[in-house]
Motif scaffolding. Structure first.
Motif, PDB file in Angstrom:
ATOM      1  N   LEU A 111      36.802  42.504  34.559  1.00  0.00           N
ATOM      2  CA  LEU A 111      35.850  42.207  35.398  1.00  0.00           C
ATOM      3  C   LEU A 111      34.770  43.207  35.223  1.00  0.00           C
ATOM      4  CD1 LEU A 111      38.313  41.420  38.524  1.00  0.00           C
ATOM      5  CD2 LEU A 111      37.591  39.796  36.487  1.00  0.00           C
ATOM      6  N   GLY A 112      34.899  44.291  35.862  1.00  0.00           N
ATOM      7  CA  GLY A 112      33.868  45.347  36.079  1.00  0.00           C
ATOM      8  C   GLY A 112      33.483  45.274  37.536  1.00  0.00           C
ATOM      9  N   PRO A 136      36.108  35.862  34.231  1.00  0.00           N
ATOM     10  CA  PRO A 136      35.476  37.271  34.525  1.00  0.00           C
ATOM     11  C   PRO A 136      34.141  37.113  35.117  1.00  0.00           C
ATOM     12  CG  PRO A 136      36.325  37.346  32.328  1.00  0.00           C
ATOM     13  CD  PRO A 136      36.344  35.691  32.854  1.00  0.00           C
ATOM     14  N   PHE A 137      33.734  37.805  36.151  1.00  0.00           N
ATOM     15  CA  PHE A 137      32.485  38.216  36.490  1.00  0.00           C
ATOM     16  C   PHE A 137      32.520  39.618  36.974  1.00  0.00           C
ATOM     17  CE2 PHE A 137      32.807  33.716  37.486  1.00  0.00           C
ATOM     18  CZ  PHE A 137      31.744  33.016  37.016  1.00  0.00           C
ATOM     19  N   ILE A 138      31.416  40.435  37.287  1.00  0.00           N
ATOM     20  CA  ILE A 138      31.412  41.327  37.623  1.00  0.00           C
ATOM     21  C   ILE A 138      31.250  41.505  39.173  1.00  0.00           C
ATOM     22  CG2 ILE A 138      29.904  43.730  37.852  1.00  0.00           C
ATOM     23  CD1 ILE A 138      28.892  42.961  35.043  1.00  0.00           C
TER      24      ILE A 138
END
Lengths: 311, 214
Positions: free
Chosen positions: B22-23, B173-175
């Motif tokens: 993800l971040g 996934p997303f930041i």
């Protein structure tokens, strides 16, 4: 372990960059120690960026072919994730985005199999035709064009664009007796990054006449002339060491990389401006750490690749 | 045995998933407590909220971090309750006080705070609509009143409702953003405390600009 992809010329160039970078880092520290008031944020930014680019690149070149491909696929993933985190999307688009992520392993699989035709048509043709179907199957039709358009933009730049670096890197040595595929990659990245720096510096020092007055990104005609000339000059020097290009071809390659970089940078700035994201050159928290540094490269990589293909 | 599994789970699965898959953009990380007792109060959109919040702390604090979770949800079958209690390390809380039992639902929470644990608490009570802040339930005020010396750190999380919303199994996934607020304490009355908490949370949400999610 014997590096599969590195020739002596490539290793020498890489070694020189690393030493120069170490020298730059040390001298920055010293200058700061002597006179803490000098504003070094711009050089510090470039030094940091270079470390971030050179270390993975050195790893990719030193690693086996398969590992280099995986490394570039990972760069694509990180960049695409940054892109998806800044674009406006609809709740119903989650599954479409998931499919978009799945294109990364497929695109890099074509590279590992050296299947050039699939590599070229997969994202611009096949994915372009398939993605809207996923949206239609979900059924949220209003906004279809916008959603698929934005996602296709992301895939073309972060997956298609960056994958050309990986393909260049694993090219068989017969295409480039001087430096192999790694020679091409190093040549492209060096010129691209130096071109970016030259634009920033020349634009600041002698630029008034803006090339893109509606963009926040500062590109001036004066900067354009000087930076492009410098890039062409460097291209002539570097191509001797790293590529099999002739004189005329190196001049053309310098122009392609220099002007392509400007266009890529301008278009990505416009895209971010449209989405309301400010460009960030500081150490502040930002979503687009990799994207900011890759934007001109994502453009020049395919340009340079097909330039080599036709010459 | 389950302690070892807990560490392995966080080192090899949760950390890579959260930090690489993800971040995170963490704002004001220095405001996180370096030791207990403390209560982290966060908005709740996804099961991943808890994993992200635990990742914010160094591993040596892992044994002290206790998310507070609903007993009726997390203890509903044997595997889930083993996973929730032993691996995630939740303190189960009974959302509905059964008539006839005299037991105070906050006993375990008080005991954990007295041991010096760091609790993770979601005053919305449940995972809400993705990326929408719901009104807070007042259970947190009772805890604050009982432990006026314990700092309460509001944390606003954004993005995990996009990654894995309620009722979805597919992770995209997303930041994500995590904004840590300054700690607040019991203010003498329930209303004052709840107002302070919700207004702080709204201020934290204003700190970040996020793209539209219609």
């Amino acid at each position: 372990m014997k590096p599969e992809l590195a020739s002596p010329n490539v290793l020498w160039t890489l070694g020189s960059i690393l030493s120069l970078l170490a020298l730059a880092t040390v001298s920055k520290r010293i200058v700061q120690r002597i006179n803490p008031k000098i504003d070094l944020s711009l050089p510090a930014h470039y030094i940091n960026t270079w470390w971030i680019i050179v270390i993975p690149l050195a790893l990719a070149i030193a690693a086996s072919k398969r590992l280099s491909i995986i490394l570039f696929a990972f760069v694509s993933f990180m960049t695409l994730k940054e892109f998806f985190s800044i674009i406006p999307i609809r709740r119903t688009d989650r599954r479409v985005l998931f499919w978009a992520y799945l294109t990364i392993p497929v695109q890099y699989y074509w590279i590992s199999k050296d299947w050039f035709e699939m590599f070229v048509i997969f994202i611009p043709v096949i994915v372009f035709l398939i993605l809207p179907i996923r949206v239609i199957l979900i059924g949220d039709i209003s906004g279809l064009v916008k959603t698929t358009g934005v996602i296709q933009w992301g895939l073309m730049t972060t997956v298609f664009g960056i994958s050309h670096l990986a393909y260049l890197l694993v090219l068989p040595p017969k295409y480039n007796p001087n430096g192999g595929g790694a020679g091409f990659v190093l040549y492209l990245i060096l010129l691209n990054q130096l071109n970016d720096i030259a634009h920033t510096i020349f634009g600041k020092v002698l630029g008034h006449l803006s090339v893109f007055p509606n963009l926040r990104s500062q590109k001036t005609y004066e900067g354009l002339v000087f930076a492009t000339s410098l890039t062409v000059f460097l291209s002539l020097l570097l191509s001797q060491v790293l590529t099999p290009l002739t004189r005329i071809e190196s001049v053309l390659a310098g122009l392609v990389i220099g002007l392509g970089g400007v266009i890529g940078d301008a278009i990505m700035s416009g895209l971010k401006q449209d989405l309301g994201i400010k460009q960030n050159n500081s150490n502040e928290q930002t979503y687009t750490r990799i994207l900011d540094n890759m934007d001109s490269l994502m453009y020049t990589a395919p340009l340079f690749f097909y330039f080599l293909k036709i010459t | 045995m389950s302690t070892v599994l807990r560490y392995l789970f966080f080192i090899f699965i949760v950390k890579p998933l959260v930090l690489i898959g993800l971040g995170l953009n963490v704002y004001n990380r220095q405001r996180l407590p370096s030791k207990g007792p403390a209560i982290i109060v966060a908005n709740h959109n996804s099961h991943l909220d808890t994993l992200v919040l635990i990742t914010l702390f160094p591993l040596k604090l892992l044994k002290n971090i206790r998310p507070v979770g609903a007993a009726d949800y997390f203890l509903r079958n044997r595997f889930l309750s083993w996973f929730a209690l032993k691996i995630i390390g939740i303190i189960p809380i009974y959302r509905e006080v059964c008539p006839g039992t005299k037991r105070n639902p906050l006993t375990h929470i008080s005991a954990a705070l007295e041991r010096g644990d760091i609790l993770i608490f979601y005053p919305e009570g449940t995972r809400g609509q993705p990326e929408k802040l719901q009104s807070f339930k007042t259970g947190i005020a009772h805890i604050a009143k009982r432990h006026p010396q314990v700092p309460i750190i509001p944390v606003f999380i954004h993005g995990l409702g996009k990654v894995l919303p309620k009722g979805e199994a597919l992770l995209v996934p997303f930041i994500c953003d995590v904004v840590v607020g300054e700690h607040i304490r019991w203010e003498g009355s329930k209303e004052a405390f709840m107002n302070k908490l919700s207004s702080t949370m709204k201020e934290l949400a204003f700190k970040i600009s996020f793209p539209a999610w219609e």
